[in-house]
Design a protein around this motif. Sequence first.
Motif, PDB file in Angstrom:
ATOM      1  N   PHE A  65      91.506 -19.111  46.158  1.00 57.54           N
ATOM      2  CA  PHE A  65      91.246 -18.163  47.181  1.00 57.54           C
ATOM      3  C   PHE A  65      92.541 -18.383  48.002  1.00 57.54           C
ATOM      4  O   PHE A  65      92.946 -17.494  48.555  1.00 57.54           O
ATOM      5  CB  PHE A  65      90.157 -18.904  47.729  1.00 57.54           C
ATOM      6  CG  PHE A  65      89.785 -18.432  48.977  1.00 57.54           C
ATOM      7  CD1 PHE A  65      89.615 -17.286  49.680  1.00 57.54           C
ATOM      8  CD2 PHE A  65      89.525 -19.365  50.154  1.00 57.54           C
ATOM      9  CE1 PHE A  65      89.344 -16.562  50.801  1.00 57.54           C
ATOM     10  CE2 PHE A  65      89.256 -18.981  51.457  1.00 57.54           C
ATOM     11  CZ  PHE A  65      89.161 -17.616  51.938  1.00 57.54           C
ATOM     12  N   TYR A 119      95.778 -16.297  46.438  1.00 57.82           N
ATOM     13  CA  TYR A 119      95.732 -14.832  46.440  1.00 57.82           C
ATOM     14  C   TYR A 119      95.714 -14.410  48.202  1.00 57.82           C
ATOM     15  O   TYR A 119      96.079 -13.203  48.286  1.00 57.82           O
ATOM     16  CB  TYR A 119      94.580 -14.108  45.718  1.00 57.82           C
ATOM     17  CG  TYR A 119      93.256 -14.157  46.517  1.00 57.82           C
ATOM     18  CD1 TYR A 119      92.654 -13.617  47.617  1.00 57.82           C
ATOM     19  CD2 TYR A 119      92.291 -15.014  45.888  1.00 57.82           C
ATOM     20  CE1 TYR A 119      91.502 -13.642  48.020  1.00 57.82           C
ATOM     21  CE2 TYR A 119      90.897 -15.071  46.093  1.00 57.82           C
ATOM     22  CZ  TYR A 119      90.365 -14.349  47.239  1.00 57.82           C
ATOM     23  OH  TYR A 119      89.204 -14.501  47.804  1.00 57.82           O
ATOM     24  N   THR A 120      95.021 -15.493  49.092  1.00 55.06           N
ATOM     25  CA  THR A 120      95.000 -14.915  50.469  1.00 55.06           C
ATOM     26  C   THR A 120      96.563 -14.994  50.981  1.00 55.06           C
ATOM     27  O   THR A 120      96.845 -14.107  51.563  1.00 55.06           O
ATOM     28  CB  THR A 120      94.244 -16.022  51.132  1.00 55.06           C
ATOM     29  OG1 THR A 120      92.925 -15.874  50.697  1.00 55.06           O
ATOM     30  CG2 THR A 120      94.212 -15.622  52.698  1.00 55.06           C
ATOM     31  N   ARG A 177      95.104  -8.950  42.411  1.00 56.34           N
ATOM     32  CA  ARG A 177      94.452  -9.836  43.470  1.00 56.34           C
ATOM     33  C   ARG A 177      92.762  -9.592  43.220  1.00 56.34           C
ATOM     34  O   ARG A 177      92.228 -10.619  43.433  1.00 56.34           O
ATOM     35  CB  ARG A 177      94.693  -9.214  44.849  1.00 56.34           C
ATOM     36  CG  ARG A 177      94.346  -9.954  45.928  1.00 56.34           C
ATOM     37  CD  ARG A 177      94.622  -9.299  47.193  1.00 56.34           C
ATOM     38  NE  ARG A 177      93.765 -10.040  48.362  1.00 56.34           N
ATOM     39  CZ  ARG A 177      92.534  -9.932  48.593  1.00 56.34           C
ATOM     40  NH1 ARG A 177      91.708  -9.207  48.205  1.00 56.34           N
ATOM     41  NH2 ARG A 177      92.029 -10.746  49.762  1.00 56.34           N
ATOM     42  N   GLN A 178      92.223  -8.463  43.162  1.00 56.82           N
ATOM     43  CA  GLN A 178      90.987  -8.219  42.836  1.00 56.82           C
ATOM     44  C   GLN A 178      90.343  -9.082  41.684  1.00 56.82           C
ATOM     45  O   GLN A 178      89.238  -9.483  41.660  1.00 56.82           O
ATOM     46  CB  GLN A 178      90.556  -6.798  42.714  1.00 56.82           C
ATOM     47  CG  GLN A 178      89.111  -6.556  42.781  1.00 56.82           C
ATOM     48  CD  GLN A 178      88.581  -6.760  44.210  1.00 56.82           C
ATOM     49  OE1 GLN A 178      88.953  -6.740  45.226  1.00 56.82           O
ATOM     50  NE2 GLN A 178      87.335  -7.916  43.997  1.00 56.82           N
ATOM     51  N   VAL A 182      89.790 -12.438  43.046  1.00 58.21           N
ATOM     52  CA  VAL A 182      88.835 -12.452  43.849  1.00 58.21           C
ATOM     53  C   VAL A 182      87.489 -12.484  42.826  1.00 58.21           C
ATOM     54  O   VAL A 182      86.703 -13.318  43.195  1.00 58.21           O
ATOM     55  CB  VAL A 182      88.866 -11.156  44.717  1.00 58.21           C
ATOM     56  CG1 VAL A 182      87.536 -11.374  45.762  1.00 58.21           C
ATOM     57  CG2 VAL A 182      90.073 -11.171  45.631  1.00 58.21           C
ATOM     58  N   ASP A 183      87.227 -11.479  41.958  1.00 57.41           N
ATOM     59  CA  ASP A 183      85.958 -11.534  41.250  1.00 57.41           C
ATOM     60  C   ASP A 183      85.962 -12.982  40.486  1.00 57.41           C
ATOM     61  O   ASP A 183      84.839 -13.427  40.284  1.00 57.41           O
ATOM     62  CB  ASP A 183      86.178 -10.327  40.178  1.00 57.41           C
ATOM     63  CG  ASP A 183      86.255  -9.089  40.731  1.00 57.41           C
ATOM     64  OD1 ASP A 183      85.683  -9.071  42.081  1.00 57.41           O
ATOM     65  OD2 ASP A 183      86.525  -8.110  40.227  1.00 57.41           O
ATOM     66  N   LYS A 186      82.038 -18.935  49.597  1.00 60.10           N
ATOM     67  CA  LYS A 186      81.716 -17.744  49.138  1.00 60.10           C
ATOM     68  C   LYS A 186      81.396 -16.911  50.258  1.00 60.10           C
ATOM     69  O   LYS A 186      82.224 -15.483  50.419  1.00 60.10           O
ATOM     70  CB  LYS A 186      80.366 -17.694  48.261  1.00 60.10           C
ATOM     71  CG  LYS A 186      79.938 -16.148  47.893  1.00 60.10           C
ATOM     72  CD  LYS A 186      78.642 -16.065  47.183  1.00 60.10           C
ATOM     73  CE  LYS A 186      78.146 -14.710  46.855  1.00 60.10           C
ATOM     74  NZ  LYS A 186      76.643 -14.547  46.260  1.00 60.10           N
ATOM     75  N   VAL A 214      85.278 -16.222  51.416  1.00 60.13           N
ATOM     76  CA  VAL A 214      85.674 -14.969  50.711  1.00 60.13           C
ATOM     77  C   VAL A 214      85.215 -13.749  51.014  1.00 60.13           C
ATOM     78  O   VAL A 214      85.979 -12.905  51.232  1.00 60.13           O
ATOM     79  CB  VAL A 214      85.356 -15.486  49.149  1.00 60.13           C
ATOM     80  CG1 VAL A 214      85.834 -14.364  48.383  1.00 60.13           C
ATOM     81  CG2 VAL A 214      86.063 -16.988  48.813  1.00 60.13           C
ATOM     82  N   GLU A 233      87.102 -10.538  52.601  1.00 59.95           N
ATOM     83  CA  GLU A 233      87.256  -9.054  51.962  1.00 59.95           C
ATOM     84  C   GLU A 233      86.587  -7.933  52.935  1.00 59.95           C
ATOM     85  O   GLU A 233      86.620  -6.713  52.460  1.00 59.95           O
ATOM     86  CB  GLU A 233      86.556  -9.253  50.725  1.00 59.95           C
ATOM     87  CG  GLU A 233      86.997 -10.035  49.669  1.00 59.95           C
ATOM     88  CD  GLU A 233      88.659  -9.654  49.487  1.00 59.95           C
ATOM     89  OE1 GLU A 233      88.768  -8.588  48.792  1.00 59.95           O
ATOM     90  OE2 GLU A 233      89.370 -10.448  49.679  1.00 59.95           O
TER      91      GLU A 233
END
Length: 543
Positions: A145, A148-149, A174-175, A178-179, A215, A218, A222
């Motif tokens: 987290f 990628y941030t 990135r996605q 995130v997933d 979560k 996160v 998004e």
Amino acid sequence: MIRRSIIKNSIAGMLLMAAVSCKKLDLAPTDRFTDATYWTTSEKAAIVLNTAYAQMFGAATFFYNEGLSDNAYSGRGDQEGVTSISSGLADASLPRFKNEWNDRYRCIKTCNIILGNIDRVPGFQEGLKNRMKAEARVIRAFQYFQLYTWYGDVPLFDHDLSVTESQTIVRAPRQQVVDFVMKELDESAALLPVNTQYGAEDRGRITKGAALALKARVLLYEGRWQDVINTTEPFLTGNTLGTYGLFNSYEGLFLPQNEYNSEVIFDLQFVPESRTYNVFFDLAPLGVGARLNAMAPTQELVDDYIMLTGKGIKEAGSGYNENDPYINRDPRLTNTVVYHQYKWKKPDNSIQTIYIKPGSDPNSTKLDEYMAGSVSSPTGYYIRKYYDPASVNNFNSGLNLVLIRYADLLLMYAEAKSALGQFTEGVWNQTIRALRVRAGFTEVTALNFNGGWTTDERMTIVRRERRAELAFEGLRIFDIRRWKTAETVLKGWVHGAKYGEPTVDNGYIRVNQRSFDAGKHYLWAIPRDERNLNKNLSQNNSW
């Protein structure tokens, strides 16, 4: 969160890790851990997990991230790369970019080692083993987290890499990262106990609530508003995720005697004498024992604290007096920022007045008076939040640092409801009003809901509340990045108190000029050293 027993055991784990933990993605060898002679007992597995806890986040990063935002100015040296980044002068060789990358992947390596070897331990009680796996997965998810941030696309892997793999791996979209993080948090939460199910000996370990609160953060970043509501609402409406609520004192929330209070969901634990930090040595007023000032609150932050009337200082009828600017303000200002004639509470419960205005200190030392180019605060303000009255020489403190607390969840919920046009009086009472009551507001104009607010006014209130409630908790930089306001608030002059040249900016100190390129700075540079090691790593735009 790192329990005291966890920290003690992690010392041994860190010694073991030293032989195999490298700063690069090519972290090798790992034979000392994969060899069956090590993975023989649950206690040894716990030592490696404890090391992952210890590697999770650093105190200096926690504090100095505020200097990346418009909350604070750090101009003495280049602490955590803040000066270079804020001025727009950083390039891909900046040590902060490299260290952030290395620290996150170092912790990911430790988690991957645990997850790749824990099943080798004979006779391991299944429930305990699954819980430890879940803890490691949450810590790993937290690292991704963060990665990628800051960097966008980053290498993603769920096992300990071989040297060859580390030299050929590419950045995952990135996605996709995130997933992965979302999946890890959901699956881990299903295996973790709630906070009330841990015994005293395990207090401080990651819980179901911690995984789901992460979560929620996160999802917040998004902009997935309905999912934010769905994730935070169970915290607000019941105790299925644990027992959480607002602590009864905003000031007391950050004092050592109140650690592990009901508001803390996810934190970094430190231990007096065993694992400490002394960042405050360069943040507190010099008159109470600090060495110098390396980071100070900005006038922009101070100006955003509302009046006891609930109005901003520039609103008609607010009651703001520019010549006496700190009276009748949001009480959280006093619990967070040190200003002229501040009444500093000392460990012996005595009060020391902090004199900052030039020529005001009756003492000959005049340590904290503002003077350009001195070692005192360049803005005319100092930091109070997280001062530990129990700290010892040079402000060495074992005070825990909170990563996520219940108030943050209330603010996430309020922001999501506002974004979807669902910000009702009930939502207000459950979130903003509750926070203001806890802070010490009493006037109805500050506490009562106004159904006539426009969409923009409502969002301004929520964002301002978030800034005041969470200042100096390391979150502001991420908020202004996700709101895409960094390109506005991180451009131009940083200001300090009204001790400057009267004809310039109405006398407010011009501290430093910042630069933020919206086409470049929302993502950090992939470190140059990493790209030299692995030619498959691409670079972010304009770096």
